[in-house]
Design an enzyme around this catalytic site. Structure first.
Site, PDB file in Angstrom:
ATOM      1  N   ARG A  70     -13.648  -8.571   1.358  1.00  0.00           N
ATOM      2  CA  ARG A  70     -12.212  -8.347   1.146  1.00  0.00           C
ATOM      3  C   ARG A  70     -11.441  -9.627   1.482  1.00  0.00           C
ATOM      4  O   ARG A  70     -10.498  -9.997   0.795  1.00  0.00           O
ATOM      5  CB  ARG A  70     -11.711  -7.190   2.029  1.00  0.00           C
ATOM      6  N   GLN A  73      -9.934  -3.791  -3.462  1.00  0.00           N
ATOM      7  CA  GLN A  73     -11.250  -3.292  -3.079  1.00  0.00           C
ATOM      8  C   GLN A  73     -12.264  -3.588  -4.180  1.00  0.00           C
ATOM      9  O   GLN A  73     -13.383  -4.038  -3.924  1.00  0.00           O
ATOM     10  CB  GLN A  73     -11.168  -1.776  -2.831  1.00  0.00           C
ATOM     11  N   ARG A 105       0.881  -1.188   0.000  1.00  0.00           N
ATOM     12  CA  ARG A 105       0.000   0.000   0.000  1.00  0.00           C
ATOM     13  C   ARG A 105       0.905   1.221   0.000  1.00  0.00           C
ATOM     14  O   ARG A 105       1.752   1.375   0.886  1.00  0.00           O
ATOM     15  CB  ARG A 105      -0.910   0.009   1.223  1.00  0.00           C
ATOM     16  N   ASP A 136     -17.213   7.197  -1.519  1.00  0.00           N
ATOM     17  CA  ASP A 136     -15.944   7.042  -0.797  1.00  0.00           C
ATOM     18  C   ASP A 136     -15.631   8.404  -0.181  1.00  0.00           C
ATOM     19  O   ASP A 136     -16.261   9.414  -0.514  1.00  0.00           O
ATOM     20  CB  ASP A 136     -14.850   6.598  -1.788  1.00  0.00           C
ATOM     21  N   HIS A 184      -7.269   0.928  -6.506  1.00  0.00           N
ATOM     22  CA  HIS A 184      -7.475   0.040  -5.355  1.00  0.00           C
ATOM     23  C   HIS A 184      -8.095  -1.267  -5.863  1.00  0.00           C
ATOM     24  O   HIS A 184      -9.270  -1.558  -5.624  1.00  0.00           O
ATOM     25  CB  HIS A 184      -8.395   0.736  -4.349  1.00  0.00           C
ATOM     26  N   CYS A 242     -16.474   1.808   0.440  1.00  0.00           N
ATOM     27  CA  CYS A 242     -15.301   0.961   0.714  1.00  0.00           C
ATOM     28  C   CYS A 242     -14.860   1.058   2.170  1.00  0.00           C
ATOM     29  O   CYS A 242     -14.148   0.174   2.648  1.00  0.00           O
ATOM     30  CB  CYS A 242     -14.165   1.329  -0.219  1.00  0.00           C
TER      31      CYS A 242
HETATM   32  N1  NVA Z   1      -9.907   6.802  -1.462  1.00  0.00           N
HETATM   33  C1  NVA Z   1      -9.575   6.364  -0.128  1.00  0.00           C
HETATM   34  C2  NVA Z   1      -9.825   4.896   0.012  1.00  0.00           C
HETATM   35  C3  NVA Z   1      -9.568   4.335   1.389  1.00  0.00           C
HETATM   36  C4  NVA Z   1      -9.750   2.857   1.470  1.00  0.00           C
HETATM   37  C5  NVA Z   1      -8.138   6.713   0.184  1.00  0.00           C
HETATM   38  O1  NVA Z   1      -7.274   6.537  -0.683  1.00  0.00           O
HETATM   39  O2  NVA Z   1      -7.866   7.164   1.299  1.00  0.00           O
HETATM   40  N1   CP Z   2     -11.301  -0.092   2.267  1.00  0.00           N
HETATM   41  C1   CP Z   2     -10.024  -0.164   2.715  1.00  0.00           C
HETATM   42  O1   CP Z   2      -9.069  -0.389   1.953  1.00  0.00           O
HETATM   43  O2   CP Z   2      -9.892   0.012   4.050  1.00  0.00           O
HETATM   44  P1   CP Z   2      -8.552   0.194   4.885  1.00  0.00           P
HETATM   45  O3   CP Z   2      -7.963   1.525   4.484  1.00  0.00           O
HETATM   46  O4   CP Z   2      -8.974   0.138   6.310  1.00  0.00           O
HETATM   47  O5   CP Z   2      -7.612  -0.918   4.521  1.00  0.00           O
END
Ligand code: NVA
Ligand code: CP
Length: 306
Positions: free
Chosen positions: A291, A131, A101, A223, A128, A263
């Site tokens: 997930r 997701q 990540r 989101d 993502h 998400c």
């Molecule tokens: N768009 C959000 C998704 C979190 C799972 C982010 O990147 O923070």
């Molecule tokens: N939806 C998602 O990726 O959640 P986290 O940021 O908690 O991993």
């Protein structure tokens, strides 16, 4: 050559469908896969916070008999200037897959080139994909099939929107994305999703009109308005995005059986109201659970164990 999943577009339409089929099998019969990854290990590297991704990946590996090593970038030599390439080369000697990540998509690409094991994108600024697989599984469970269903994404044209555009197009869905001006998904993704949709009889629509986008939708998805790394823009964004809030009025514009997805993490009163996320149309907890199942399937497939 090992396969990497850095984007939904690294998977063909057939592979997305097969992964969803496998996810359903794994979910229905978890015991059949209890030893599938016996003796295998997976490194999980987080350069941003996570609740769902971290826990679901760790448990997906454990439940299939493998071993997960979770590393936060600040604890690694990565945080002290070791390159991502060297990290990838070394980890490839220890583990069977690397999950990352991070911020820039390019970091994943550099890691994947240096690593000799599969690399999985666990969220970047750009996409993502993990997701998206869980989202598609959830829609399939609720609606029976994906092709021909209309999913509307409201809010920021962000990483989650990008992966949904690609994943929805690959599975023949009609994907609509409604954003304020200046927050559209990137044109390259919209163009690629449109190209894919022309082959799968799906469709892609981007608009600034949230109400029009919700009309007759099977699924409404939102989101956060400020993604990780954009915290300093949160209050400014809250003003611009207000008309895109997923509230009861937008839900009433969808089909009577419309499903609401998010998400997570959610901010009630911002991108979604409490009555909607906690209401009868919401499938967000199933979505979060999925997930686990889709990531099990992804690892089993990438590691040739299913
Ligand atoms: N768009 C959000 C998704 C979190 C799972 C982010 O990147 O923070
Ligand atoms: N939806 C998602 O990726 O959640 P986290 O940021 O908690 O991993």
């Amino acid at each position: 050559m090992e396969r990497d999943v850095l984007s939904v577009d690294d998977l063909s339409s057939e592979e997305v469908t097969r992964l969803l089929d496998l996810s359903q099998k794994v979910k229905a019969h978890p015991g059949d896969y209890g030893e599938a990854l016996k003796g295998r290990s997976v490194a999980l590297i987080f350069e941003k916070p996570s609740t769902r991704t971290r826990v679901s990946f760790e448990l997906a590996v454990a439940a299939t008999g493998g071993h997960a090593v979770t590393l936060s970038a600040s604890e690694l030599q990565l945080g002290r200037g070791e390159t991502i390439e060297d990290t990838g080369r070394v980890l490839s000697r220890y583990v069977d897959a690397i999950v990352l990540r991070t911020f820039e998509q390019e970091r994943l690409e550099v890691l994947a080139r240096a690593a000799s094991v599969p690399v999985i994108n666990a969220l970047s600024d750009f996409e993502h994909p993990c997701q998206c697989l869980a989202d598609l599984l959830t829609v399939r469970e609720v609606k029976g099939e994906l092709a021909g269903r209309t999913l509307t994404f409201l809010g920021d044209g962000n990483n989650v929107a990008h992966s949904l555009l690609l994943g929805g197009a690959k599975t023949g869905m009609n994907i609509r994305v409604a954003t304020p001006r200046g927050f559209e998904p990137i044109p390259l993704i919209v163009q690629r999703a449109t190209e894919i949709a022309s082959e799968t009889r799906g469709s892609v629509l981007t608009t600034h009109d949230a109400r029009e986008a919700c009309a007759g939708a099977d699924v409404l998805y939102t989101d956060v308005w400020a993604s990780m790394g954009q915290e300093s823009e949160a209050s400014e964004r809250a003003l611009v995005f207000q008309a895109y809030q997923l509230d009861a009025e937008k839900v009433s514009l969808g089909r009577p059986d419309v499903t609401v997805l998010h998400c997570l993490p959610a901010h009630r009163g911002h991108e979604i109201t409490a009555e909607v996320i906690d209401g009868p149309h919401s499938a967000v907890w199933d979505q979060a659970e999925n997930r686990l199942h889709t990531q099990k399937a992804l690892l089993l497939w990438l590691l040739g164990a299913a």
